[in-house]
Design a protein around this motif. Structure first.
Motif, PDB file in Angstrom:
ATOM      1  N   THR A 122       3.486   2.645   8.922  1.00 32.59           N
ATOM      2  CA  THR A 122       4.283   1.644   8.109  1.00 32.59           C
ATOM      3  C   THR A 122       3.776   1.589   6.724  1.00 32.59           C
ATOM      4  O   THR A 122       2.658   1.762   6.626  1.00 32.59           O
ATOM      5  N   ALA A 123       4.766   1.237   5.706  1.00 29.70           N
ATOM      6  CA  ALA A 123       3.856   0.806   4.402  1.00 29.70           C
ATOM      7  C   ALA A 123       4.606  -0.242   3.788  1.00 29.70           C
ATOM      8  O   ALA A 123       5.815  -0.416   3.740  1.00 29.70           O
ATOM      9  N   HIS A 124       3.909  -1.160   3.148  1.00 28.19           N
ATOM     10  CA  HIS A 124       4.087  -2.105   2.079  1.00 28.19           C
ATOM     11  C   HIS A 124       4.758  -1.267   0.974  1.00 28.19           C
ATOM     12  O   HIS A 124       4.347  -0.553   0.417  1.00 28.19           O
ATOM     13  N   CYS A 125       6.135  -1.700   0.646  1.00 28.21           N
ATOM     14  CA  CYS A 125       6.751  -1.244  -0.536  1.00 28.21           C
ATOM     15  C   CYS A 125       7.799  -2.040  -0.971  1.00 28.21           C
ATOM     16  O   CYS A 125       8.866  -2.419  -0.285  1.00 28.21           O
ATOM     17  N   PHE A 126       7.658  -2.586  -2.384  1.00 24.61           N
ATOM     18  CA  PHE A 126       8.850  -3.482  -2.959  1.00 24.61           C
ATOM     19  C   PHE A 126       9.344  -2.701  -3.940  1.00 24.61           C
ATOM     20  O   PHE A 126      10.505  -2.913  -3.794  1.00 24.61           O
ATOM     21  N   ALA A 127       8.918  -1.719  -4.357  1.00 22.54           N
ATOM     22  CA  ALA A 127       9.869  -0.754  -5.597  1.00 22.54           C
ATOM     23  C   ALA A 127      10.407   0.374  -4.959  1.00 22.54           C
ATOM     24  O   ALA A 127      10.447   0.818  -3.956  1.00 22.54           O
ATOM     25  N   GLU A 128      10.886   1.022  -6.090  1.00 24.09           N
ATOM     26  CA  GLU A 128      11.555   2.370  -5.892  1.00 24.09           C
ATOM     27  C   GLU A 128      10.686   3.798  -5.606  1.00 24.09           C
ATOM     28  O   GLU A 128      10.998   4.592  -4.737  1.00 24.09           O
ATOM     29  N   ASP A 129       9.652   3.605  -6.446  1.00 21.58           N
ATOM     30  CA  ASP A 129       9.047   4.957  -6.846  1.00 21.58           C
ATOM     31  C   ASP A 129       8.279   5.647  -5.510  1.00 21.58           C
ATOM     32  O   ASP A 129       8.398   6.855  -5.659  1.00 21.58           O
ATOM     33  N   SER A 130       8.086   4.774  -4.772  1.00 17.92           N
ATOM     34  CA  SER A 130       7.076   5.374  -3.514  1.00 17.92           C
ATOM     35  C   SER A 130       7.955   5.964  -2.406  1.00 17.92           C
ATOM     36  O   SER A 130       7.560   6.629  -1.450  1.00 17.92           O
ATOM     37  N   LEU A 131       9.298   5.510  -2.300  1.00 19.78           N
ATOM     38  CA  LEU A 131       9.987   5.659  -1.001  1.00 19.78           C
ATOM     39  C   LEU A 131      10.099   6.910  -0.740  1.00 19.78           C
ATOM     40  O   LEU A 131       9.962   7.476   0.302  1.00 19.78           O
ATOM     41  N   ARG A 132      10.801   7.604  -1.532  1.00 23.45           N
ATOM     42  CA  ARG A 132      10.919   9.089  -1.315  1.00 23.45           C
ATOM     43  C   ARG A 132       9.731   9.936  -0.657  1.00 23.45           C
ATOM     44  O   ARG A 132       9.897  10.546   0.339  1.00 23.45           O
ATOM     45  N   ASP A 133       8.777   9.779  -1.426  1.00 23.80           N
ATOM     46  CA  ASP A 133       7.453  10.558  -0.808  1.00 23.80           C
ATOM     47  C   ASP A 133       7.051  10.147   0.508  1.00 23.80           C
ATOM     48  O   ASP A 133       6.774  11.138   1.237  1.00 23.80           O
ATOM     49  N   LEU A 134       7.116   8.803   0.742  1.00 30.11           N
ATOM     50  CA  LEU A 134       6.653   8.356   1.966  1.00 30.11           C
ATOM     51  C   LEU A 134       7.792   8.991   3.077  1.00 30.11           C
ATOM     52  O   LEU A 134       7.159   9.313   4.174  1.00 30.11           O
ATOM     53  N   VAL A 135       8.946   8.712   2.937  1.00 33.38           N
ATOM     54  CA  VAL A 135       9.923   9.094   3.945  1.00 33.38           C
ATOM     55  C   VAL A 135       9.954  10.536   3.982  1.00 33.38           C
ATOM     56  O   VAL A 135       9.762  11.171   5.347  1.00 33.38           O
ATOM     57  N   GLU A 136       9.670  11.450   3.220  1.00 29.87           N
ATOM     58  CA  GLU A 136       9.738  13.059   3.216  1.00 29.87           C
ATOM     59  C   GLU A 136       8.324  13.479   3.932  1.00 29.87           C
ATOM     60  O   GLU A 136       8.304  14.367   4.471  1.00 29.87           O
ATOM     61  N   ALA A 137       7.411  12.600   3.870  1.00 33.73           N
ATOM     62  CA  ALA A 137       6.092  12.741   4.488  1.00 33.73           C
ATOM     63  C   ALA A 137       6.112  12.362   5.894  1.00 33.73           C
ATOM     64  O   ALA A 137       5.167  12.597   6.514  1.00 33.73           O
ATOM     65  N   GLY A 138       7.085  11.867   6.320  1.00 36.26           N
ATOM     66  CA  GLY A 138       7.072  11.466   7.841  1.00 36.26           C
ATOM     67  C   GLY A 138       7.015  10.130   8.107  1.00 36.26           C
ATOM     68  O   GLY A 138       6.631   9.927   9.473  1.00 36.26           O
ATOM     69  N   ILE A 139       7.168   9.099   7.094  1.00 33.36           N
ATOM     70  CA  ILE A 139       6.650   7.786   7.589  1.00 33.36           C
ATOM     71  C   ILE A 139       7.621   7.158   8.591  1.00 33.36           C
ATOM     72  O   ILE A 139       8.918   7.695   8.737  1.00 33.36           O
ATOM     73  N   ASP A 140       7.384   6.164   9.508  1.00 31.38           N
ATOM     74  CA  ASP A 140       8.198   5.588  10.482  1.00 31.38           C
ATOM     75  C   ASP A 140       8.968   4.259  10.097  1.00 31.38           C
ATOM     76  O   ASP A 140      10.032   4.334  10.728  1.00 31.38           O
ATOM     77  N   CYS A 141       8.400   3.716   9.026  1.00 36.02           N
ATOM     78  CA  CYS A 141       8.990   2.411   8.862  1.00 36.02           C
ATOM     79  C   CYS A 141       8.400   2.112   7.496  1.00 36.02           C
ATOM     80  O   CYS A 141       7.448   2.611   7.016  1.00 36.02           O
ATOM     81  N   VAL A 142       9.199   1.217   6.863  1.00 33.15           N
ATOM     82  CA  VAL A 142       8.840   0.797   5.597  1.00 33.15           C
ATOM     83  C   VAL A 142       9.011  -0.904   5.604  1.00 33.15           C
ATOM     84  O   VAL A 142       9.821  -1.289   6.107  1.00 33.15           O
ATOM     85  N   GLU A 143       8.165  -1.686   5.084  1.00 36.44           N
ATOM     86  CA  GLU A 143       8.114  -2.793   5.276  1.00 36.44           C
ATOM     87  C   GLU A 143       8.627  -3.540   3.753  1.00 36.44           C
ATOM     88  O   GLU A 143       8.441  -2.934   2.599  1.00 36.44           O
ATOM     89  N   HIS A 144       9.645  -4.418   3.859  1.00 31.54           N
ATOM     90  CA  HIS A 144      10.338  -5.093   2.697  1.00 31.54           C
ATOM     91  C   HIS A 144      11.459  -4.313   2.007  1.00 31.54           C
ATOM     92  O   HIS A 144      12.508  -4.488   2.287  1.00 31.54           O
ATOM     93  N   ALA A 145      11.039  -3.135   1.628  1.00 26.16           N
ATOM     94  CA  ALA A 145      12.212  -2.029   1.292  1.00 26.16           C
ATOM     95  C   ALA A 145      13.113  -2.623   0.444  1.00 26.16           C
ATOM     96  O   ALA A 145      14.329  -1.996   0.256  1.00 26.16           O
ATOM     97  N   THR A 146      12.748  -3.521  -0.550  1.00 24.04           N
ATOM     98  CA  THR A 146      13.472  -3.825  -1.519  1.00 24.04           C
ATOM     99  C   THR A 146      14.054  -2.957  -2.736  1.00 24.04           C
ATOM    100  O   THR A 146      15.101  -3.003  -3.344  1.00 24.04           O
TER     101      THR A 146
END
Length: 363
Positions: free
Chosen positions: A188-212
Protein backbone atom coordinates in the motif's frame (compact mmCIF):
# COMPACT_ATOMS: atom_id res chain seq x y z
CA UNK A 1 -13.68 -13.28 33.93
CA UNK A 2 -12.49 -16.85 34.55
CA UNK A 3 -11.54 -19.14 31.67
CA UNK A 4 -14.12 -21.58 33.06
CA UNK A 5 -16.97 -19.15 32.44
CA UNK A 6 -19.04 -19.73 29.31
CA UNK A 7 -20.23 -16.53 27.66
CA UNK A 8 -23.74 -16.57 26.22
CA UNK A 9 -24.40 -13.75 23.75
CA UNK A 10 -28.06 -13.20 22.91
CA UNK A 11 -30.16 -10.77 20.93
CA UNK A 12 -29.29 -10.12 17.29
CA UNK A 13 -25.96 -11.58 16.21
CA UNK A 14 -24.96 -9.99 12.88
CA UNK A 15 -22.82 -12.72 11.37
CA UNK A 16 -23.28 -10.90 8.06
CA UNK A 17 -25.43 -8.04 6.75
CA UNK A 18 -28.36 -10.43 6.28
CA UNK A 19 -27.19 -13.42 8.36
CA UNK A 20 -28.75 -12.64 11.73
CA UNK A 21 -28.82 -15.23 14.50
CA UNK A 22 -30.38 -15.28 17.95
CA UNK A 23 -27.39 -16.29 19.99
CA UNK A 24 -23.83 -17.53 20.14
CA UNK A 25 -21.70 -19.14 22.82
CA UNK A 26 -18.10 -18.54 23.74
CA UNK A 27 -16.18 -21.52 25.05
CA UNK A 28 -12.45 -21.37 25.65
CA UNK A 29 -12.32 -17.96 23.99
CA UNK A 30 -13.85 -19.19 20.72
CA UNK A 31 -17.24 -18.83 19.09
CA UNK A 32 -19.72 -21.68 18.91
CA UNK A 33 -23.29 -21.81 17.67
CA UNK A 34 -24.01 -24.99 19.62
CA UNK A 35 -25.02 -24.83 23.26
CA UNK A 36 -22.17 -26.30 25.34
CA UNK A 37 -22.92 -29.32 27.47
CA UNK A 38 -22.32 -29.14 31.22
CA UNK A 39 -21.37 -25.48 31.51
CA UNK A 40 -21.04 -24.72 35.22
CA UNK A 41 -20.99 -20.93 35.04
CA UNK A 42 -22.64 -18.87 32.32
CA UNK A 43 -22.40 -15.10 31.81
CA UNK A 44 -25.04 -13.63 29.51
CA UNK A 45 -24.58 -10.52 27.38
CA UNK A 46 -27.46 -9.20 25.25
CA UNK A 47 -27.79 -6.71 22.40
CA UNK A 48 -26.91 -6.17 18.75
CA UNK A 49 -23.64 -7.96 18.03
CA UNK A 50 -20.97 -7.18 15.42
CA UNK A 51 -17.55 -8.69 14.84
CA UNK A 52 -14.85 -6.49 16.34
CA UNK A 53 -14.50 -3.36 14.25
CA UNK A 54 -11.58 -2.91 11.86
CA UNK A 55 -9.41 0.20 11.63
CA UNK A 56 -7.61 -0.45 8.36
CA UNK A 57 -5.21 2.48 8.74
CA UNK A 58 -3.91 3.02 12.25
CA UNK A 59 -0.49 3.51 13.85
CA UNK A 60 0.10 1.97 17.26
CA UNK A 61 3.42 3.01 18.78
CA UNK A 62 3.65 6.33 16.92
CA UNK A 63 2.93 9.99 17.67
CA UNK A 64 3.76 13.30 16.01
CA UNK A 65 7.44 12.97 16.97
CA UNK A 66 8.04 9.32 16.05
CA UNK A 67 8.12 6.11 18.09
CA UNK A 68 6.63 6.11 21.59
CA UNK A 69 7.36 4.00 24.71
CA UNK A 70 5.47 0.76 25.26
CA UNK A 71 3.23 2.25 27.95
CA UNK A 72 2.03 4.94 25.52
CA UNK A 73 1.47 2.37 22.78
CA UNK A 74 -0.55 0.32 25.26
CA UNK A 75 -2.81 3.31 25.99
CA UNK A 76 -3.30 3.81 22.25
CA UNK A 77 -4.30 0.17 21.78
CA UNK A 78 -6.63 0.30 24.78
CA UNK A 79 -8.32 3.44 23.44
CA UNK A 80 -8.96 1.70 20.12
CA UNK A 81 -10.21 -1.41 21.90
CA UNK A 82 -12.65 0.50 24.08
CA UNK A 83 -14.06 2.12 20.93
CA UNK A 84 -14.76 -1.36 19.54
CA UNK A 85 -11.74 -1.63 17.23
CA UNK A 86 -10.45 -5.16 17.70
CA UNK A 87 -8.52 -5.58 14.43
CA UNK A 88 -5.97 -3.01 13.28
CA UNK A 89 -3.99 -2.84 10.08
CA UNK A 90 -1.02 -0.85 11.33
CA UNK A 91 -0.10 1.12 8.23
CA UNK A 92 3.50 1.83 9.18
CA UNK A 93 5.27 2.26 12.51
CA UNK A 94 8.90 2.53 13.62
CA UNK A 95 7.99 0.87 16.95
CA UNK A 96 8.24 -2.84 17.67
CA UNK A 97 4.77 -3.74 18.92
CA UNK A 98 5.10 -7.53 18.76
CA UNK A 99 4.60 -7.67 22.52
CA UNK A 100 0.93 -6.83 21.89
CA UNK A 101 0.51 -10.28 20.31
CA UNK A 102 1.08 -11.82 23.75
CA UNK A 103 -1.75 -9.84 25.33
CA UNK A 104 -5.20 -11.42 25.17
CA UNK A 105 -6.91 -8.14 26.13
CA UNK A 106 -5.67 -5.96 23.25
CA UNK A 107 -6.68 -5.67 19.59
CA UNK A 108 -5.07 -7.92 17.03
CA UNK A 109 -2.63 -6.10 14.75
CA UNK A 110 -1.64 -6.72 11.13
CA UNK A 111 1.61 -4.81 10.63
CA UNK A 112 3.06 -3.21 7.52
CA UNK A 113 6.53 -2.75 9.00
CA UNK A 114 7.99 0.73 8.88
CA UNK A 115 7.10 3.35 6.26
CA UNK A 116 9.52 3.55 3.32
CA UNK A 117 10.00 7.11 2.07
CA UNK A 118 12.26 9.14 -0.18
CA UNK A 119 15.04 11.02 1.59
CA UNK A 120 13.68 14.15 3.34
CA UNK A 121 10.26 13.56 1.79
CA UNK A 122 8.24 12.53 4.83
CA UNK A 123 7.67 13.23 8.52
CA UNK A 124 10.90 13.10 10.51
CA UNK A 125 11.53 9.92 12.58
CA UNK A 126 8.73 7.96 10.90
CA UNK A 127 10.22 6.20 7.91
CA UNK A 128 13.23 4.56 6.39
CA UNK A 129 14.40 7.43 4.16
CA UNK A 130 16.14 6.06 1.09
CA UNK A 131 16.81 6.61 -2.60
CA UNK A 132 15.21 4.61 -5.46
CA UNK A 133 18.17 2.26 -5.95
CA UNK A 134 17.59 0.91 -2.43
CA UNK A 135 13.82 0.55 -2.66
CA UNK A 136 13.69 -3.15 -3.53
CA UNK A 137 15.99 -4.10 -0.65
CA UNK A 138 14.00 -2.12 1.90
CA UNK A 139 10.69 -3.45 0.63
CA UNK A 140 12.04 -6.99 1.01
CA UNK A 141 13.19 -6.18 4.55
CA UNK A 142 9.83 -4.75 5.61
CA UNK A 143 7.92 -7.55 3.88
CA UNK A 144 9.76 -9.98 6.13
CA UNK A 145 9.17 -7.81 9.25
CA UNK A 146 5.48 -7.18 8.63
CA UNK A 147 2.38 -9.33 8.63
CA UNK A 148 1.75 -9.46 4.91
CA UNK A 149 1.85 -5.74 4.08
CA UNK A 150 4.45 -3.12 3.09
CA UNK A 151 3.87 0.65 3.25
CA UNK A 152 5.40 3.11 0.78
CA UNK A 153 5.17 6.88 0.87
CA UNK A 154 3.99 7.56 -2.68
CA UNK A 155 3.99 11.36 -2.57
CA UNK A 156 4.84 14.24 -0.25
CA UNK A 157 5.84 17.88 -0.32
CA UNK A 158 8.65 18.48 -2.82
CA UNK A 159 10.49 21.52 -1.52
CA UNK A 160 11.96 22.15 -4.96
CA UNK A 161 8.57 22.69 -6.58
CA UNK A 162 6.71 23.79 -3.45
CA UNK A 163 3.91 21.32 -4.10
CA UNK A 164 2.96 17.68 -3.64
CA UNK A 165 5.00 15.43 -5.90
CA UNK A 166 5.54 11.73 -6.60
CA UNK A 167 8.44 10.18 -4.72
CA UNK A 168 9.48 7.24 -6.88
CA UNK A 169 10.28 6.61 -10.55
CA UNK A 170 8.09 4.04 -12.29
CA UNK A 171 10.79 1.40 -12.67
CA UNK A 172 11.65 1.48 -8.98
CA UNK A 173 8.08 0.88 -7.82
CA UNK A 174 7.54 -1.86 -10.40
CA UNK A 175 10.56 -3.77 -9.13
CA UNK A 176 9.71 -3.14 -5.47
CA UNK A 177 6.08 -4.24 -5.74
CA UNK A 178 7.11 -7.33 -7.68
CA UNK A 179 9.56 -8.22 -4.89
CA UNK A 180 6.92 -7.73 -2.19
CA UNK A 181 4.52 -9.97 -4.09
CA UNK A 182 7.23 -12.59 -4.53
CA UNK A 183 7.62 -12.62 -0.75
CA UNK A 184 3.87 -12.95 -0.21
CA UNK A 185 3.20 -9.37 0.93
CA UNK A 186 0.73 -6.82 -0.36
CA UNK A 187 1.77 -3.21 -0.90
CA UNK A 188 0.00 0.00 0.00
CA UNK A 189 1.06 3.61 -0.37
CA UNK A 190 0.38 6.98 1.20
CA UNK A 191 -0.89 9.20 -1.63
CA UNK A 192 -2.52 12.60 -1.24
CA UNK A 193 -2.10 13.95 -4.77
CA UNK A 194 -2.73 12.90 -8.35
CA UNK A 195 0.71 12.39 -9.90
CA UNK A 196 1.84 9.11 -8.33
CA UNK A 197 -1.37 7.12 -8.74
CA UNK A 198 -1.16 5.79 -12.28
CA UNK A 199 2.40 4.53 -11.93
CA UNK A 200 1.63 2.80 -8.64
CA UNK A 201 -1.51 1.09 -9.90
CA UNK A 202 0.03 0.00 -13.20
CA UNK A 203 3.00 -1.30 -11.20
CA UNK A 204 0.63 -3.64 -9.34
CA UNK A 205 -0.05 -1.93 -6.02
CA UNK A 206 -2.79 -3.49 -3.88
CA UNK A 207 -4.12 -0.47 -1.98
CA UNK A 208 -3.77 3.29 -1.71
CA UNK A 209 -4.18 5.23 1.52
CA UNK A 210 -6.08 8.56 1.51
CA UNK A 211 -6.44 8.58 -2.33
CA UNK A 212 -7.63 12.20 -2.33
CA UNK A 213 -5.99 12.65 -5.73
CA UNK A 214 -8.27 10.24 -7.57
CA UNK A 215 -9.73 11.74 -10.76
CA UNK A 216 -12.04 10.67 -13.55
CA UNK A 217 -8.92 9.43 -15.36
CA UNK A 218 -7.59 7.20 -12.59
CA UNK A 219 -10.81 5.97 -10.96
CA UNK A 220 -11.53 3.54 -13.84
CA UNK A 221 -7.95 2.24 -13.59
CA UNK A 222 -8.35 1.50 -9.88
CA UNK A 223 -11.67 -0.22 -10.52
CA UNK A 224 -10.28 -2.32 -13.38
CA UNK A 225 -7.29 -3.47 -11.30
CA UNK A 226 -9.29 -3.98 -8.08
CA UNK A 227 -7.08 -1.60 -6.10
CA UNK A 228 -8.64 -0.76 -2.73
CA UNK A 229 -8.64 2.61 -1.04
CA UNK A 230 -8.71 3.61 2.64
CA UNK A 231 -9.81 7.28 2.53
CA UNK A 232 -9.09 8.24 6.20
CA UNK A 233 -11.62 11.06 5.97
CA UNK A 234 -11.27 12.01 9.64
CA UNK A 235 -7.64 12.80 8.83
CA UNK A 236 -8.39 14.58 5.55
CA UNK A 237 -10.57 16.93 7.62
CA UNK A 238 -7.31 18.41 8.96
CA UNK A 239 -6.12 19.59 5.52
CA UNK A 240 -7.36 23.21 5.88
CA UNK A 241 -5.43 23.59 9.14
CA UNK A 242 -2.30 22.09 7.57
CA UNK A 243 -2.68 24.36 4.54
CA UNK A 244 -2.99 27.45 6.74
CA UNK A 245 0.17 26.49 8.61
CA UNK A 246 2.27 26.10 5.46
CA UNK A 247 0.76 28.73 3.18
CA UNK A 248 3.36 31.43 3.73
CA UNK A 249 6.23 29.19 2.64
CA UNK A 250 4.45 26.86 0.20
CA UNK A 251 1.40 28.62 -1.28
CA UNK A 252 0.99 26.16 -4.19
CA UNK A 253 1.02 23.21 -1.81
CA UNK A 254 -1.50 24.90 0.48
CA UNK A 255 -3.87 25.62 -2.38
CA UNK A 256 -3.53 22.03 -3.59
CA UNK A 257 -4.33 20.65 -0.13
CA UNK A 258 -7.46 22.82 0.05
CA UNK A 259 -8.67 21.59 -3.34
CA UNK A 260 -8.16 17.98 -2.29
CA UNK A 261 -10.09 18.65 0.90
CA UNK A 262 -12.96 20.40 -0.84
CA UNK A 263 -13.67 17.50 -3.17
CA UNK A 264 -12.95 14.70 -0.66
CA UNK A 265 -16.51 13.44 -0.30
CA UNK A 266 -17.17 13.58 -4.04
CA UNK A 267 -13.94 11.65 -4.64
CA UNK A 268 -14.89 8.85 -2.26
CA UNK A 269 -18.41 8.59 -3.64
CA UNK A 270 -17.12 8.46 -7.22
CA UNK A 271 -14.67 5.71 -6.24
CA UNK A 272 -17.44 3.71 -4.55
CA UNK A 273 -19.81 4.17 -7.49
CA UNK A 274 -17.10 2.88 -9.85
CA UNK A 275 -16.76 -0.32 -7.81
CA UNK A 276 -13.48 0.45 -6.03
CA UNK A 277 -13.30 -1.38 -2.68
CA UNK A 278 -13.43 1.19 0.15
CA UNK A 279 -12.43 0.40 3.74
CA UNK A 280 -12.57 2.36 6.99
CA UNK A 281 -9.34 3.67 8.49
CA UNK A 282 -8.62 6.64 10.75
CA UNK A 283 -4.87 7.32 10.44
CA UNK A 284 -4.74 7.47 14.23
CA UNK A 285 -1.36 7.65 15.89
CA UNK A 286 0.31 10.53 14.11
CA UNK A 287 -1.39 13.84 14.81
CA UNK A 288 -4.77 12.16 15.20
CA UNK A 289 -6.23 10.60 18.34
CA UNK A 290 -7.07 6.92 18.61
CA UNK A 291 -10.59 5.54 18.98
CA UNK A 292 -12.14 7.40 16.01
CA UNK A 293 -13.40 4.51 13.92
CA UNK A 294 -17.09 5.38 14.48
CA UNK A 295 -16.40 8.87 13.19
CA UNK A 296 -14.72 7.48 10.07
CA UNK A 297 -17.69 5.26 9.27
CA UNK A 298 -19.99 8.26 9.72
CA UNK A 299 -17.77 10.20 7.29
CA UNK A 300 -18.11 7.45 4.69
CA UNK A 301 -21.88 7.81 4.97
CA UNK A 302 -21.57 11.58 4.62
CA UNK A 303 -19.58 10.97 1.45
CA UNK A 304 -22.56 9.10 0.02
CA UNK A 305 -21.72 5.46 0.70
CA UNK A 306 -24.88 3.60 1.77
CA UNK A 307 -24.89 3.03 5.55
CA UNK A 308 -24.85 -0.78 5.31
CA UNK A 309 -21.84 -0.71 2.98
CA UNK A 310 -20.07 1.80 5.23
CA UNK A 311 -20.71 -0.53 8.17
CA UNK A 312 -19.35 -3.44 6.16
CA UNK A 313 -16.21 -1.39 5.46
CA UNK A 314 -15.30 -1.72 9.14
CA UNK A 315 -16.74 -5.21 9.75
CA UNK A 316 -17.53 -8.08 7.40
CA UNK A 317 -15.90 -6.93 4.16
CA UNK A 318 -12.90 -5.43 5.94
CA UNK A 319 -12.18 -8.68 7.77
CA UNK A 320 -12.46 -10.71 4.56
CA UNK A 321 -10.09 -8.31 2.80
CA UNK A 322 -7.54 -8.69 5.58
CA UNK A 323 -7.96 -12.46 5.75
CA UNK A 324 -9.30 -12.51 9.30
CA UNK A 325 -12.46 -14.24 10.54
CA UNK A 326 -15.59 -12.54 11.78
CA UNK A 327 -18.28 -14.23 13.88
CA UNK A 328 -17.44 -17.64 12.43
CA UNK A 329 -17.71 -20.99 14.15
CA UNK A 330 -14.44 -21.63 15.99
CA UNK A 331 -13.08 -18.10 15.47
CA UNK A 332 -11.61 -16.09 18.34
CA UNK A 333 -14.50 -14.35 20.10
CA UNK A 334 -13.72 -10.73 19.25
CA UNK A 335 -17.05 -8.92 19.18
CA UNK A 336 -18.83 -5.72 20.12
CA UNK A 337 -22.35 -5.42 21.53
CA UNK A 338 -24.61 -2.39 20.99
CA UNK A 339 -27.96 -1.24 22.35
CA UNK A 340 -29.48 -0.72 18.89
CA UNK A 341 -29.18 -1.97 15.34
CA UNK A 342 -26.04 -0.41 13.77
CA UNK A 343 -27.37 -1.23 10.31
CA UNK A 344 -30.13 1.31 10.82
CA UNK A 345 -27.84 4.03 12.18
CA UNK A 346 -24.05 3.84 12.05
CA UNK A 347 -23.96 6.44 14.81
CA UNK A 348 -24.65 3.52 17.16
CA UNK A 349 -20.98 2.53 16.72
CA UNK A 350 -19.91 5.44 18.90
CA UNK A 351 -21.39 3.82 22.04
CA UNK A 352 -20.43 0.15 22.48
CA UNK A 353 -22.37 -1.55 25.27
CA UNK A 354 -19.87 -4.38 25.71
CA UNK A 355 -16.50 -5.21 24.16
CA UNK A 356 -15.35 -8.83 24.12
CA UNK A 357 -11.77 -9.79 23.23
CA UNK A 358 -10.77 -13.45 22.96
CA UNK A 359 -13.98 -14.36 24.77
CA UNK A 360 -13.47 -12.02 27.71
CA UNK A 361 -15.65 -9.03 28.48
CA UNK A 362 -13.15 -6.18 28.73
CA UNK A 363 -15.42 -3.17 28.36
Amino acid sequence: MSDDVVLHVTGRVLVGPEDVRDELWVVGGRISYERPVGAREVLTVAGWVLPGLVDAHCHVGLDTHGPVPADVAEKQALTDRDAGTLLIRDAGSPSDTRWIDDRDDLPKIIRAGRHIARTRRYIRNYAHEIEPEDLVAYVAQEARRGDGWVKLVGDWLDRGTGDLGACWPRGAVEAAIAEAHRLGARVTAHCFAEDSLRDLVEAGIDCVEHATGLTEDTIPLFAERGVAIVPTLVNIATFPRLAAGGEAKFPDWAAHMRRLHERRHDTVRAAYDAGIPVYAGTDAGGALAHGLVAGEVAELVTAGIPPLRALSATTWEARRWLGRPGLDEGAPADLVVYEEDPRADVGVLAAPRRVVVNGRVVG
